[in-house]
Scaffold this motif. Structure first.
Motif, PDB file in Angstrom:
ATOM      1  N   PRO A 191       0.817  -1.215   0.000  1.00 35.78           N
ATOM      2  CA  PRO A 191       0.000   0.000   0.000  1.00 35.78           C
ATOM      3  C   PRO A 191       0.853   1.270   0.000  1.00 35.78           C
ATOM      4  CG  PRO A 191      -0.735  -1.536   1.718  1.00 35.78           C
ATOM      5  CD  PRO A 191       0.524  -2.101   1.128  1.00 35.78           C
ATOM      6  N   LEU A 192       1.997   1.226   0.681  1.00 36.23           N
ATOM      7  CA  LEU A 192       2.798   2.445   0.777  1.00 36.23           C
ATOM      8  C   LEU A 192       3.446   2.828  -0.550  1.00 36.23           C
ATOM      9  CD1 LEU A 192       3.650   4.590   2.900  1.00 36.23           C
ATOM     10  CD2 LEU A 192       5.832   3.384   2.986  1.00 36.23           C
ATOM     11  N   MET A 193       3.730   1.844  -1.372  1.00 38.54           N
ATOM     12  CA  MET A 193       4.325   2.161  -2.677  1.00 38.54           C
ATOM     13  C   MET A 193       3.370   3.051  -3.466  1.00 38.54           C
ATOM     14  SD  MET A 193       6.164  -1.351  -3.790  1.00 38.54           S
ATOM     15  CE  MET A 193       7.608  -1.969  -2.922  1.00 38.54           C
ATOM     16  N   ARG A 194       2.081   2.822  -3.259  1.00 36.60           N
ATOM     17  CA  ARG A 194       1.075   3.662  -3.911  1.00 36.60           C
ATOM     18  C   ARG A 194       1.260   5.123  -3.495  1.00 36.60           C
ATOM     19  NH1 ARG A 194      -3.747   2.286  -6.163  1.00 36.60           N
ATOM     20  NH2 ARG A 194      -3.320   0.135  -5.624  1.00 36.60           N
ATOM     21  N   GLU A 195       1.476   5.357  -2.207  1.00 33.03           N
ATOM     22  CA  GLU A 195       1.619   6.731  -1.695  1.00 33.03           C
ATOM     23  C   GLU A 195       2.821   7.417  -2.335  1.00 33.03           C
ATOM     24  OE1 GLU A 195      -0.562   8.181   0.206  1.00 33.03           O
ATOM     25  OE2 GLU A 195      -1.684   6.304   0.464  1.00 33.03           O
ATOM     26  N   SER A 196       3.931   6.673  -2.426  1.00 35.66           N
ATOM     27  CA  SER A 196       5.153   7.281  -2.974  1.00 35.66           C
ATOM     28  C   SER A 196       4.926   7.752  -4.403  1.00 35.66           C
ATOM     29  CB  SER A 196       6.311   6.282  -2.951  1.00 35.66           C
ATOM     30  OG  SER A 196       6.642   5.975  -1.620  1.00 35.66           O
ATOM     31  N   TYR A 197       4.274   6.925  -5.203  1.00 32.74           N
ATOM     32  CA  TYR A 197       4.079   7.308  -6.603  1.00 32.74           C
ATOM     33  C   TYR A 197       2.914   8.273  -6.788  1.00 32.74           C
ATOM     34  CZ  TYR A 197       7.911   4.372  -7.832  1.00 32.74           C
ATOM     35  OH  TYR A 197       9.187   3.863  -7.920  1.00 32.74           O
TER      36      TYR A 197
END
Ligand code: 6CS
Length: 356
Positions: A191-197
């Protein structure tokens, strides 16, 4: 059945529990640690194919364990796909279906252990893989505190190590956060990879890497991140026009064992595993350097599939950092289940290593 003589829990004679600690690198040939090992077979599953860093790690680990145990312990390295996807492999380890696994913590366990997603923050760890490896090897936040969190889910991380700095591939030539706008970026199951991008204005899609080449080729996915050796060996550069050396993050893998299995090992076997895992830190560091250098060269020399290599300048990196850094605080304060104390401790440990 026992190979050689003696019981695993003998109190007299050589202190088997200390065999690993005492022998250190002297046991390369297995002379000191050999003997007193029950015959057993372990499976060691990886997320990569033969020749790639994770698989070669498992193969080297297998050789060392076999040699040191005088041939009593056989470890079978397994490549990606042998037992399903990366997520399947993680579940299998948790259930004790395999004893050992190399796992990518943010990508495939982040749903269960939210703190494992710390490895997917951009510009949080140092950019230099050598410093990253130093942090990963010595960090108490990771090797004690995060380990305990994983152990609640039957995963014992025995070590963390870098597979090298990640680069972005795309058809647009990413040089600034704005270049991500409108791109659909492939990420692992985090889920956090979504935030970064999201922060760069991109959308994301989770896929197993085995489906990624086709997705890039068909342009259902526009961009992705990986170390150079993997971009080359999975041939992603064939279906992407550019590689951006972004230094946004290192790819972190962890060597894991099923917790009940590991805790139930005889002391001499546990010591053998621990000492071998420790030795492997420098081995795998050298391996990833060699593979990443060769990967870059192969991409550059692939004239049939010309690829533009873009190396971000310090100013360009600063522009990415400005957008990425608020996500660090978001991770610490907002992501459910994250222990801010682990974040704070790791941040301090990183600062000690970088001197910043
Ligand atoms: O991108 C991925 O999902 C894969 N990348 C690497 C470097 N190793 C295994 C992983 O599954």
């Amino acid at each position: 059945m026992l190979v050689a003589c003696g019981g695993d829990n003998e109190e007299e004679g050589t202190d088997e529990g200390n065999a690993g600690e005492d022998t250190g690198s002297e046991t390369e040939g297995g002379e000191e640690a050999a003997g007193d090992f029950e015959e057993q077979e372990w499976q060691f599953v990886t997320e990569e194919l033969q020749g790639e860093v994770q698989y070669e790690y498992a193969a080297e680990f297998a050789n060392r364990i076999n040699e040191k145990s005088g041939g009593a312990i056989t470890v079978e390295p397994l490549e990606y796909g042998a037992l399903g996807s990366e997520v399947d492999q993680a579940q299998l380890l948790q259930q004790g279906g395999v004893q050992l696994a190399v796992m990518s913590p943010p990508g495939f366990t982040g749903g269960q252990v939210p703190d494992g997603q710390i490895f997917s923050l951009h510009y949080f760890f140092p950019s230099d893989p050598e410093l990253v490896q130093e942090v990963l090897t010595n960090s108490k936040a990771l090797n004690t505190d995060l380990r305990a969190k994983y152990e609640e889910h039957s995963i014992s991380p025995l070590s963390y190590w870098t597979e090298g700095s990640m680069a972005w591939t795309s058809n647009v030539g990413i040089e600034s956060p704005a270049d991500f706008e409108g791109l659909n970026v492939r990420v692992q199951e985090s889920p956090l990879m979504r935030e970064s991008y999201d922060a760069y204005g991109a959308t994301v899609q989770s896929l197993s890497w085995g489906e990624l080449y086709t997705a890039l080729d068909r342009e259902t996915v526009d961009a992705q991140e990986n170390p150079l050796f993997f971009i080359s060996s999975a041939s992603f550069h064939e279906v992407q026009d550019s590689v951006t050396i972004s230094k946004h993050n290192n790819y972190v893998a962890m060597t894991t064992a099923n917790t009940d299995w590991y805790n139930g090992l005889d002391e001499n076997v546990k010591a053998l595993v621990d000492e071998t895992v420790e030795e492997m830190q420098s081995w795998v560091f050298d391996e990833q350097i060699a593979q990443n250098e060769a990967g870059l060269q192969a991409i550059e020399e692939d004239t049939e599939n010309p690829t533009e290599i873009i190396e971000l300048t310090e100013d360009q990196i600063a522009a990415f950092k400005e957008v990425a850094e608020p996500v660090h605080q978001y991770y610490r304060d907002e992501v459910e289940g994250v222990d801010p104390a682990i974040y704070d401790k790791l941040k301090e440990e990183i600062a000690e290593v970088t001197g910043e």
